[in-house]
Design a protein around this motif. Structure first.
Motif, PDB file in Angstrom:
ATOM      1  N   ASP A  75       0.993  -1.094   0.092  1.00  0.00           N
ATOM      2  CA  ASP A  75       0.123  -0.288   0.207  1.00  0.00           C
ATOM      3  C   ASP A  75       0.484   1.138   0.103  1.00  0.00           C
ATOM      4  O   ASP A  75       1.631   0.904   0.384  1.00  0.00           O
ATOM      5  N   VAL A  76       0.326   2.332  -1.354  1.00  0.00           N
ATOM      6  CA  VAL A  76       1.157   3.642  -1.041  1.00  0.00           C
ATOM      7  C   VAL A  76       0.766   4.679  -1.168  1.00  0.00           C
ATOM      8  O   VAL A  76      -0.438   4.580  -1.526  1.00  0.00           O
ATOM      9  N   GLU A  77       0.637   5.408  -0.599  1.00  0.00           N
ATOM     10  CA  GLU A  77       0.343   6.676  -0.652  1.00  0.00           C
ATOM     11  C   GLU A  77      -0.069   7.634  -2.090  1.00  0.00           C
ATOM     12  O   GLU A  77      -1.026   8.318  -2.342  1.00  0.00           O
ATOM     13  N   ASP A  78       0.996   8.222  -3.228  1.00  0.00           N
ATOM     14  CA  ASP A  78       1.350   8.651  -3.935  1.00  0.00           C
ATOM     15  C   ASP A  78       1.914   6.733  -5.331  1.00  0.00           C
ATOM     16  O   ASP A  78       3.207   6.880  -5.555  1.00  0.00           O
ATOM     17  N   LEU A  79       0.527   6.627  -6.080  1.00  0.00           N
ATOM     18  CA  LEU A  79       1.677   5.879  -6.812  1.00  0.00           C
ATOM     19  C   LEU A  79       3.224   6.340  -7.342  1.00  0.00           C
ATOM     20  O   LEU A  79       3.179   6.024  -7.747  1.00  0.00           O
ATOM     21  N   ASP A  80       2.565   7.481  -8.230  1.00  0.00           N
ATOM     22  CA  ASP A  80       4.031   7.930  -9.262  1.00  0.00           C
ATOM     23  C   ASP A  80       5.222   7.919  -8.570  1.00  0.00           C
ATOM     24  O   ASP A  80       6.320   7.829  -8.755  1.00  0.00           O
ATOM     25  N   ALA A  81       4.896   8.851  -7.201  1.00  0.00           N
ATOM     26  CA  ALA A  81       6.529   8.266  -7.062  1.00  0.00           C
ATOM     27  C   ALA A  81       6.526   7.381  -5.720  1.00  0.00           C
ATOM     28  O   ALA A  81       8.364   7.021  -6.385  1.00  0.00           O
ATOM     29  N   ALA A  82       6.062   6.174  -5.454  1.00  0.00           N
ATOM     30  CA  ALA A  82       6.753   5.025  -5.259  1.00  0.00           C
ATOM     31  C   ALA A  82       6.617   4.025  -6.465  1.00  0.00           C
ATOM     32  O   ALA A  82       8.237   2.964  -6.288  1.00  0.00           O
ATOM     33  N   GLN A  97       0.748  -0.034 -15.904  1.00  0.00           N
ATOM     34  CA  GLN A  97       1.086   0.907 -15.153  1.00  0.00           C
ATOM     35  C   GLN A  97       0.030   2.211 -15.993  1.00  0.00           C
ATOM     36  O   GLN A  97       0.614   2.779 -14.883  1.00  0.00           O
ATOM     37  N   GLY A  98      -0.421   1.750 -16.644  1.00  0.00           N
ATOM     38  CA  GLY A  98      -1.481   2.825 -16.093  1.00  0.00           C
ATOM     39  C   GLY A  98      -2.738   2.899 -15.319  1.00  0.00           C
ATOM     40  O   GLY A  98      -3.436   3.996 -15.717  1.00  0.00           O
ATOM     41  N   ALA A  99      -3.068   1.996 -14.814  1.00  0.00           N
ATOM     42  CA  ALA A  99      -4.427   1.642 -13.430  1.00  0.00           C
ATOM     43  C   ALA A  99      -3.971   3.057 -13.005  1.00  0.00           C
ATOM     44  O   ALA A  99      -3.231   3.374 -12.359  1.00  0.00           O
ATOM     45  N   LYS A 100      -5.296   2.937 -12.596  1.00  0.00           N
ATOM     46  CA  LYS A 100      -5.662   4.310 -11.483  1.00  0.00           C
ATOM     47  C   LYS A 100      -5.039   3.900  -9.897  1.00  0.00           C
ATOM     48  O   LYS A 100      -4.658   4.498  -9.495  1.00  0.00           O
ATOM     49  N   ASN A 101      -5.534   2.383  -9.546  1.00  0.00           N
ATOM     50  CA  ASN A 101      -5.353   2.142  -8.294  1.00  0.00           C
ATOM     51  C   ASN A 101      -4.102   1.087  -7.409  1.00  0.00           C
ATOM     52  O   ASN A 101      -3.722   0.718  -6.762  1.00  0.00           O
ATOM     53  N   PRO A 112       6.670 -11.302  -8.171  1.00  0.00           N
ATOM     54  CA  PRO A 112       5.871 -10.505  -8.959  1.00  0.00           C
ATOM     55  C   PRO A 112       5.585  -9.230  -7.463  1.00  0.00           C
ATOM     56  O   PRO A 112       5.385 -10.502  -6.517  1.00  0.00           O
ATOM     57  N   PHE A 113       5.243  -7.874  -7.702  1.00  0.00           N
ATOM     58  CA  PHE A 113       4.432  -7.287  -6.293  1.00  0.00           C
ATOM     59  C   PHE A 113       4.091  -5.862  -6.865  1.00  0.00           C
ATOM     60  O   PHE A 113       4.248  -5.173  -8.215  1.00  0.00           O
ATOM     61  N   CYS A 114       2.492  -5.312  -6.231  1.00  0.00           N
ATOM     62  CA  CYS A 114       2.437  -4.321  -6.400  1.00  0.00           C
ATOM     63  C   CYS A 114       1.946  -3.331  -5.979  1.00  0.00           C
ATOM     64  O   CYS A 114       2.039  -3.304  -4.225  1.00  0.00           O
ATOM     65  N   LEU A 115       1.848  -2.020  -6.062  1.00  0.00           N
ATOM     66  CA  LEU A 115       2.135  -0.776  -5.580  1.00  0.00           C
ATOM     67  C   LEU A 115       0.523  -0.795  -6.052  1.00  0.00           C
ATOM     68  O   LEU A 115      -0.194  -0.669  -6.666  1.00  0.00           O
ATOM     69  N   CYS A 116      -0.218  -0.593  -4.773  1.00  0.00           N
ATOM     70  CA  CYS A 116      -1.535  -0.202  -4.506  1.00  0.00           C
ATOM     71  C   CYS A 116      -2.186   1.145  -4.022  1.00  0.00           C
ATOM     72  O   CYS A 116      -1.941   1.402  -2.871  1.00  0.00           O
ATOM     73  N   SER A 117      -2.576   1.969  -4.060  1.00  0.00           N
ATOM     74  CA  SER A 117      -3.328   2.705  -3.487  1.00  0.00           C
ATOM     75  C   SER A 117      -5.086   2.804  -3.277  1.00  0.00           C
ATOM     76  O   SER A 117      -5.457   2.245  -4.622  1.00  0.00           O
ATOM     77  N   ASP A 118      -5.682   3.164  -2.459  1.00  0.00           N
ATOM     78  CA  ASP A 118      -6.796   3.550  -2.392  1.00  0.00           C
ATOM     79  C   ASP A 118      -7.724   4.735  -3.402  1.00  0.00           C
ATOM     80  O   ASP A 118      -7.741   4.792  -4.335  1.00  0.00           O
TER      81      ASP A 118
END
Length: 118
Positions: A75-82, A97-101, A112-118
């Motif tokens: 879980d991250v606050e800012d997808l672009d920064a992460a 890479q263009g997904a919203k969350n 594999p791992f995912c960066l996820c935001s709300d």
């Protein structure tokens, strides 16, 4: 009543110290140990451990004939920064890479791992 409590998530890899260092930069925490088993104690979370696996072959994502077995959602606050941070540490983009969350990457050992935001 639970029968057990999750103690640690273990990732097989060719270089435990290096992969623990990658995740320490991503998640924070303290890397402990040397050799074939290295722990990452993550503040407020489940510990990760990294085990040397001779002949390690990274999972393929996505692949019906070479399953990823599991992945980590971070879980991250800012997808672009992460994203910028994990790429600088050696992660490779896999998909969405263009997904919203969420966005999907491989760590330096290929998990594999995912960066996820709300």
């Amino acid at each position: 009543m639970a029968l057990a409590e999750l103690g640690v998530v273990v990732l097989d890899c060719p270089d435990p110290r290096a992969l623990a260092g990658f995740y320490a930069e991503v998640l924070g925490g303290t890397v402990e140990g040397e050799g074939d088993w290295v722990d990452l104690k993550v503040p407020g979370g489940v510990a990760l451990a990294f085990q040397k696996a001779p002949g390690f072959v990274p999972p393929k994502w996505p692949s019906a004939d070479a399953s990823q077995q599991f992945h980590l959602d971070l879980d991250v606050e800012d997808l672009d920064a992460a994203e910028k941070g994990v790429l600088a540490l050696g992660a490779k983009p896999l998909a969405n890479q263009g997904a919203k969350n969420f966005r999907v990457y491989a760590d330096p050992a290929g998990h594999p791992f995912c960066l996820c935001s709300d």
